[in-house]
Write an enzyme that holds these catalytic residues in place. Structure first.
Site, short mmCIF file in Angstrom:
data_model
loop_
_atom_site.label_atom_id
_atom_site.label_comp_id
_atom_site.label_asym_id
_atom_site.label_seq_id
_atom_site.Cartn_x
_atom_site.Cartn_y
_atom_site.Cartn_z
N GLY A 291 0.79 -1.21 0.00
CA GLY A 291 0.00 0.00 0.00
C GLY A 291 0.83 1.27 0.00
O GLY A 291 0.58 2.21 -0.76
N ASP A 292 1.83 1.31 0.85
CA ASP A 292 2.56 2.53 1.17
C ASP A 292 3.78 2.71 0.26
O ASP A 292 4.63 1.82 0.18
CB ASP A 292 3.01 2.44 2.63
CG ASP A 292 3.67 3.70 3.16
OD1 ASP A 292 3.84 4.66 2.37
OD2 ASP A 292 4.00 3.74 4.35
N PRO A 293 3.92 3.87 -0.43
CA PRO A 293 5.13 4.10 -1.21
C PRO A 293 6.42 4.00 -0.38
O PRO A 293 7.45 3.55 -0.89
CB PRO A 293 4.93 5.53 -1.74
CG PRO A 293 3.45 5.72 -1.78
CD PRO A 293 2.93 4.95 -0.60
N MET B 101 -7.63 -4.47 3.18
CA MET B 101 -8.43 -3.68 2.25
C MET B 101 -8.17 -3.92 0.76
O MET B 101 -8.77 -3.25 -0.07
CB MET B 101 -8.26 -2.19 2.56
CG MET B 101 -8.69 -1.81 3.97
SD MET B 101 -8.57 -0.05 4.34
CE MET B 101 -9.95 0.60 3.40
N GLU B 102 -7.28 -4.88 0.40
CA GLU B 102 -6.95 -5.03 -1.02
C GLU B 102 -6.87 -6.47 -1.54
O GLU B 102 -6.84 -6.68 -2.75
CB GLU B 102 -5.62 -4.33 -1.34
CG GLU B 102 -5.61 -2.83 -1.15
CD GLU B 102 -5.27 -2.40 0.28
OE1 GLU B 102 -5.56 -1.25 0.66
OE2 GLU B 102 -4.68 -3.23 1.03
N ARG C 98 0.85 9.72 -8.37
CA ARG C 98 -0.14 9.55 -7.31
C ARG C 98 0.43 8.62 -6.24
O ARG C 98 1.54 8.83 -5.76
CB ARG C 98 -1.47 9.04 -7.89
CG ARG C 98 -2.07 9.97 -8.93
CD ARG C 98 -3.44 9.53 -9.34
NE ARG C 98 -3.99 10.42 -10.36
CZ ARG C 98 -5.24 10.42 -10.76
NH1 ARG C 98 -6.11 9.57 -10.21
NH2 ARG C 98 -5.65 11.24 -11.69
N GLY D 194 1.50 -6.72 2.93
CA GLY D 194 0.70 -5.68 3.57
C GLY D 194 0.58 -5.85 5.06
O GLY D 194 1.28 -6.64 5.69
N ASP E 34 -1.07 -5.68 12.57
CA ASP E 34 -0.71 -4.40 13.20
C ASP E 34 -1.73 -3.94 14.24
O ASP E 34 -1.70 -2.79 14.68
CB ASP E 34 -0.49 -3.31 12.16
CG ASP E 34 -1.76 -2.95 11.38
OD1 ASP E 34 -2.83 -3.53 11.66
OD2 ASP E 34 -1.67 -2.10 10.48
#
Length: 243
Positions: free
Chosen positions: A25-27, A183-184, A47, A92, A206
């Protein structure tokens, strides 16, 4: 030879997509994954979508961040597939739905509940969101060899993070036996299956999501950071095994 195409959301050409990819998820996590690669190179950043390439075990790997939630992530997965990817593992985080799974544990998703807010517009809800069994096996076998403790099971993919008038479905699917919520994953599994590519997911826990208290949620803790590093190594090792 496959014709090169431009991928408009990732802002790169298909020649820059490797056959094996890790997604997150996180760059910033994409950068963290790239730190485990030889000769890492940033290819594009548009983005939430940050694409990097490198080598792991002398095999070419793409790493791509996809942001939060199924619809945006689905764009990333689809363009990776258009670019020629053949295997994707999502690295994730997730909330635990089981009393046996605690902060810092790792979960391997075998399948996912389809409440992602996207895939019902792609294929009827009777179509299952299932991880590729070869990828699941590789993740489990690699975890055993590396002596990394994991749990494998169904996860719940949802589109909402903060509840409003309606409650989140965490407690319901916990009772149904789902072991984590994120969520993915269901978007990844459905899109991969529809396009005949292999996909899986490994998730670092987490927080506890049963009776979820959003105000106390804090994923920025040392045990979570350590679990993320473990899952990165696990996913890279599994992804680069010989088929």
């Amino acid at each position: 030879m496959k014709k090169e195409i431009f991928l408009p959301i990732l802002k790169t050409d298909s020649k820059n997509i490797r056959k094996k990819a890790l997604v997150c998820g996180d760059p910033a996590r994409a950068d963290k994954i790239a730190g485990f690669l030889s000769n890492p190179e940033e290819i594009s950043y548009n983005r939430e979508y940050k694409l990097l390439n490198g080598l792991y075990n002398n095999k070419p790997i793409s790493v791509l961040s996809h942001g939060v939630g199924g619809p945006g992530a689905g764009v990333a997965f689809t363009e990776l597939i258009k670019g020629g990817v053949e295997e994707i593992i999502r690295v994730g985080t997730a909330g635990s739905l089981s009393q046996k799974i605690k902060d810092g544990d790792l979960v391997i998703a075998s399948a996912a509940v389809r409440n992602d807010g996207l895939t019902e517009q792609l294929v009827d809800l009777s179509y299952p969101a299932v991880a590729d069994w070869e990828i699941v096996n590789r993740l489990n076998q690699t975890a055993n060899e590396l002596e990394i403790k994991t749990r494998t099971g169904i996860v719940s993919t949802i589109a909402a993070f903060y509840p409003e008038i309606e409650s989140l479905s965490n407690n319901y699917f916990s009772q149904a036996g789902a072991i984590a919520v994120e969520m993915e994953a269901s978007a990844l599994f459905v899109i991969a299956s529809l396009n005949n590519i292999k996909a899986g997911a490994v998730l670092a826990i987490d927080g506890i999501a049963v009776n979820f208290d959003a105000d106390s949620y804090d994923p920025h803790r040392e045990e979570v950071s350590q679990a993320v590093e473990q899952e990165i190594v696990l996913a890279l090792e599994a992804l680069t095994r010989e088929n």
